[in-house]
Design a protein around this motif. Structure first.
Motif, short mmCIF file in Angstrom:
data_model
loop_
_atom_site.label_atom_id
_atom_site.label_comp_id
_atom_site.label_asym_id
_atom_site.label_seq_id
_atom_site.Cartn_x
_atom_site.Cartn_y
_atom_site.Cartn_z
N ASN A 1 49.24 -50.07 21.60
CA ASN A 1 48.85 -50.07 20.19
C ASN A 1 49.65 -49.05 19.38
O ASN A 1 49.15 -48.43 18.46
N LEU B 1 49.93 -48.03 15.37
CA LEU B 1 49.03 -47.17 14.62
C LEU B 1 49.70 -45.85 14.28
O LEU B 1 49.39 -45.21 13.28
N ARG C 1 47.60 -48.75 7.06
CA ARG C 1 47.38 -48.86 8.50
C ARG C 1 45.97 -49.36 8.81
O ARG C 1 45.04 -49.14 8.05
N THR D 1 42.69 -49.32 11.60
CA THR D 1 42.08 -48.21 12.33
C THR D 1 41.96 -48.56 13.80
O THR D 1 41.98 -49.74 14.17
N ALA E 1 43.47 -43.46 14.62
CA ALA E 1 43.69 -43.69 13.19
C ALA E 1 42.37 -44.19 12.62
O ALA E 1 41.88 -45.23 13.04
#
Lengths: 511, 473
Positions: free
Chosen positions: B2, B5, B52, B54, B64
């Motif tokens: 991921n 992020l 962005r 989360t 995030a």
């Protein structure tokens, strides 16, 4: 958003001075042009505000006890704080008092203020916004903001245009008042969390637990007692008054001192009835000390402004006695005394300002025999001396009389000692008047002193009219607050009765 | 993984290296461009952060969320303001080197990592990246003795604090077996069962972070560094790193150690009281305005710590609002201080402001707005900042803290209004030099925000509300 006036009248009264402020800020040119434009803009702005507040006077419905001309705009919806404006019988006349005194102050400073005229006029316009906003606010947070923001322009007015010890006086004024205010802030937050809202009319209906009331009462007391000012926290007042420019003293005595008493009548008494009742003897004691002690102190003063400053403390002592009698006569008398003191003490400071502008001395010993050279001045001085003393037929009488009537219902000694203020007031005021106005001229520079100019007449005329009007026909003013005060007194006694009932029903619960 | 992020941080680091290469190749006269490019990079990253999603990245080491977004934007705002203010100053003081914006940029990358840390290792990584850049920045005017002293002092004391932090981290890891915030939170669901060694570790972590926010008794470096560092660096020190460190403190205490509130609350309360009182009392005697602002910032961190001491998301919201207001009014005040120059030489004494109300009414008006705001007088933004903090304190019944707080604010008001006194009541001194337009721009923008925050508080408060929900769940 709609109200009886059909447009947001109170917001207009409150914020219009700031528009004048912006206009003054935009003026360009050399110093003379700026000064002259600033003066005229300030005068016109305050006169328009005065005209608007007269609409308020005409359209206000005195038969209604609650808030009128209500406005409400969501401000911080999460916290249930809204920008809420409204006036009831208690506050409406104080809005008028502020809007009447401000143009008079502008006019009184027309020639005396020659440095930084632009900033001076801006300070006064900002001050008017804060004062009017404070009396109009029906949300505690909004009230608090205006209440404390008053410090900013007043600090600058004393500190920039004041006398030789102005810095000391300004800082003292600022810190004394701020200390009280921040404690009120904590009380405000506690009340807010308890009631879930800061709407004043809701808070009035909220019953706070008795133990909590005591703490809240003293936190609010810290703030309002300094502002009134009550003995022994009055020491900032003589300094501030002596050092402030004339118009600053007028606003200080006329409106700022009323903010403290207004706080008592708006918050302490209706919202914390049990604590107010319980600690009324404390208030009585402090007030009686203020009345008697500061009257004697006033008698000993050599400085005219200081004498009037101390007399203000004594007169405000009578106001606090009246407020805490919890009966209609007492509270009505206190409100009336606040209004009349606003006009009369303001006028007295202007009177000192007149000779100070000419001779640049406030020493009582410096003056004598002014009646010879300034007959008109002597006359005006006489009117306000009598009003301050409380001669029947002038504004001062009605308030003090009603307070004494109210106090008699509480306690004979309270009335007697509180009433002493009238006698002592006569002593120091007449003594002052005799020394300044009568006798023979001793100082050379008094021989060519000029009598009142047309501008000064324009300053005093409305105040004289008001003083006599309030003395001769007080009903046109008392009708405004009759209903509101009656409702307040009923509310108070109902609250006390319910506490007593509760205490009898469930012993031990209220501790 | 991921990893997208963390795209803002990655992009910013890459842009930083690109600007570094640009600076090296251009050599002469590249500072102006490098600074502009850095501000541009901040804008791009600010946009990236705002868009962005989360979630967790890098196996839970990086998070995030709304809280991170809020603080990152604030860090970038503080960094940008500091850069704008440095433009003319560095040129006129002969310290215009392209490394300056690059260092600010890398410090900012470190702060962004700090704010997003979800693991004690990430936390330390971000903190050190930030600190290394800051050491150099403090000593940036290397020919100036005071600046070199400031750099060294900051390096030594900050190194000590990092050591304490690291020791705390190792204790926490040793007694709990994890460094992940979420895992720690889960492991500490039963606070009574927490081993003493872990509590000691928490205390060390707290101390290390308290140093970074300059809370009493770990504040000693602040006045010297503030005074000695070049003023634009001081602006940077007073804004962005404070936000990042406070965010980190909130994050660590509000997630991993949220269940241990009773264990660390008293410590934070004492630090808060100490900071407020010392900030108020020690500032009274100062004659140098940068030192005064150092004590002022200590005091303000004390108020912000009230929000942490409360240990609820209400408190966090208060801290976040406080930090927004604090960053803007501090940047504005320092912009005014940067304007204090006579014949090209900066002056720093409070008495140099004498009669500014006559010489430069605009600047004096702005500075008085900032001073009233710092003092917390209503209608100015600073009042609302304090209001939310005290609201949270009273709500949790921390009356002692609230009462000491308001009384300290009265003492604090004394020295703030003394500056106004000097500007308006004292006779005029010689006028300052003409100030560059960039300075006027920052003064005007922050001044308008500070004076008119009361009209539109809702956006900031709502955003803070949203961000605060993440912590102390």
């Amino acid at each position: 958003m709609m109200n009886t006036a059909g447009f947001p009248l109170l917001s207009l009264i409150t914020w219009l001075p700031l528009v004048g402020c912006v206009v003054i800020m935009c003026v360009r040119g050399d110093e003379e042009t700026v000064a002259s434009n600033a003066r005229w803009t300030a005068l016109w702005t305050t006169l328009i505000v005065l005209a608007l507040s007269l609409v308020l006077w005409v359209k206000f419905d005195p038969r209604e006890a609650g808030f009128q001309f209500n406005e409400s705009i969501a401000w911080l919806p999460h916290y249930r704080i809204a920008y809420k404006m409204g006036v009831d019988g208690i506050s409406v006349l104080f809005v008028l008092l502020s809007t009447v005194l401000t143009p008079i102050c502008i006019l009184a400073s027309w020639e005396t203020i020659q440095t930084k005229v632009r900033e001076y006029m801006m300070s006064f316009l900002i001050l008017e916004t804060m004062m009017a906003g404070m009396f109009c606010a029906t949300d505690f947070v909004v009230f608090y903001m205006f209440f404390e923001a008053v410090l900013i322009p007043m600090y600058l007015i004393i500190g920039v245009w004041g006398g030789p010890r102005r810095v000391y006086a300004a800082v003292k004024f600022f810190l004394f008042t701020l200390t009280g205010s921040v404690l009120m802030l904590l009380a405000l937050i506690a009340m807010w969390l308890h009631a879930g809202t800061t709407d004043i009319s809701v808070l009035m209906e909220t019953r706070f637990p008795v133990s909590m009331q005591t703490w809240l009462f003293f936190a609010l007391f810290a703030s309002f007692a300094v502002k009134v000012p009550m003995w022994p926290v009055h020491t900032w007042l003589p300094d501030a008054h002596v050092e402030a420019p004339t118009a600053g003293s007028v606003i200080l005595a006329g409106v700022l001192l009323k903010m403290g008493a207004y706080g008592f009548v708006r918050f302490s008494i209706p919202m914390l009835p049990d604590a107010a009742q319980a600690y009324a003897p404390l208030i009585y004691t402090l007030s009686i000390v203020a009345v008697i002690y500061t009257s004697f102190v006033a008698l000993a003063q050599e400085d005219m402004k200081k004498l009037i400053a101390y007399s203000s403390v004594a007169h405000m002592g009578v106001v606090t006695i009246g407020l805490f009698t919890f009966n209609e006569q007492g509270i009505q008398g206190a409100l009336f005394q606040m209004l009349s003191h606003g006009i009369v003490s303001g006028a007295l400071f202007l009177i000192v300002g007149v000779v100070y502008d000419r001779i640049h001395s406030r020493e009582i010993a410096h003056y004598s025999g002014l009646a010879d050279r300034m007959p008109a001045y002597a006359l005006v001085f006489m009117v306000f001396t009598m009003a301050s003393v409380g001669l029947p037929g002038t504004a001062g009488f009605v308030g003090e009389f009603l307070v004494i009537v109210g106090a008699l219902q509480v306690n004979f000694w309270l009335a007697l000692l509180g009433g002493l203020g009238m006698i002592l007031g006569a002593v120091y005021m007449l003594y002052l008047y005799r020394r300044v106005i009568f006798g023979t001229i001793t100082h050379a520079n008094l021989r060519h002193i000029l009598d009142l100019s047309p501008r000064e007449w324009a300053v005093f005329a409305p105040l004289i009219v008001l003083t006599l009007w309030m003395g001769v026909y007080p009903s046109s003013f008392t009708t405004f607050f009759d209903e509101s005060v009656a409702a307040m007194v009923r509310h108070h006694h109902a609250a006390i009765a319910s506490t007593v009932k509760l205490a009898q029903g469930m012993p031990g619960v209220l501790n | 993984m991921n990893w997208t992020l963390a795209l803002p941080e990655i992009v910013l680091a890459c842009l930083g290296m690109a600007i570094l290469i640009f600076g090296v190749l251009r050599k002469q006269e590249s500072t102006q461009h490098a600074t502009m490019l850095t501000i541009g990079a901040f804008l791009i990253v600010g946009f990236l952060i705002a868009t962005r999603q989360t979630g967790f990245a890098f196996h839970g080491q990086f998070v995030a969320d709304a809280f991170a977004t809020f603080n990152k934007e604030l860090v970038l705002l503080g960094g940008s303001l500091a850069l704008i203010l440095s433009l003319d100053w560095n040129r006129s003081q002969g310290i215009a080197r392209f490394e300056y914006p690059v260092l600010v940029l890398f410090a900012t990358v470190g702060m962004l990592v700090m704010v997003s840390a979800s693991n004690l290792m990430t936390l330390y990584l971000g903190l050190e990246l930030q600190s290394l850049a800051l050491y150099v920045l403090a000593a940036f005017a290397r020919d100036n003795l005071r600046s070199a002293e400031a750099g060294l002092k900051y390096f030594v004391l900050s190194g000590l604090a990092s050591g304490l932090l690291l020791y705390g981290v190792s204790l926490v890891y040793g007694f709990s077996g994890t460094m992940d915030f979420q895992a720690l939170h889960a492991a500490l669901m039963k606070p009574a069962a927490a081993p003493t060694g872990l509590i000691v570790g928490v205390v060390f972590v707290l101390v290390g972070l308290a140093f970074k926010v300059s809370a009493v008794p770990f504040h000693m470096w602040t006045p010297d560094v503030y005074e000695g560092a070049p003023t634009p660096v001081t602006v940077f020190f007073a804004t962005a790193p404070k936000v990042a460190a406070m965010a980190l403190l909130l994050r660590v205490m509000g997630t991993s150690f949220a269940e241990l509130v009773p264990a660390w609350q008293l410590l934070v309360v004492l630090m808060s009281i100490g900071s407020m009182v010392l900030g108020a009392l020690a500032a009274i005697g100062q004659t140098n305005i940068k030192r005064l602002m150092a004590y002022s910032s200590i005091g303000h961190m004390g108020y912000a710590l009230i929000g942490l001491a409360v240990g609820t998301s209400d408190g966090v919201r208060g801290v976040l609002v406080y930090m927004v207001v604090y960053v803007l009014m501090t940047a504005g005040t320092f912009a005014c201080i940067l304007a204090m120059k006579r014949d090209g030489r900066p002056v720093e004494q409070i008495s140099d402001l004498s009669g500014l109300g006559t010489n430069d009414p605009g600047l004096a008006l702005a500075l008085s707005v900032f001073m009233f705001s710092l003092a917390g007088i209503p209608l100015m933004a600073g009042f609302f900042a304090k209001l939310y903090i005290f609201l949270a304190a009273v709500k949790s019944g921390l009356w002692t803290l609230a009462i000491i707080g308001v009384l300290a604010s009265v003492i604090g008001a004394f020295y703030y209004i003394r500056i106004i006194k000097v500007m308006y009541f004292d006779p005029p001194a010689a006028a300052f030099d003409r100030r560059p337009p960039a300075l006027s721009f920052v003064v005007a923008a922050t001044g308008l925000f500070t004076a008119f925050f009361f009209l539109f508080p809702a956006p900031v408060v709502d955003a803070a509300e949203l961000a605060s929900r993440v912590l102390f769940r």
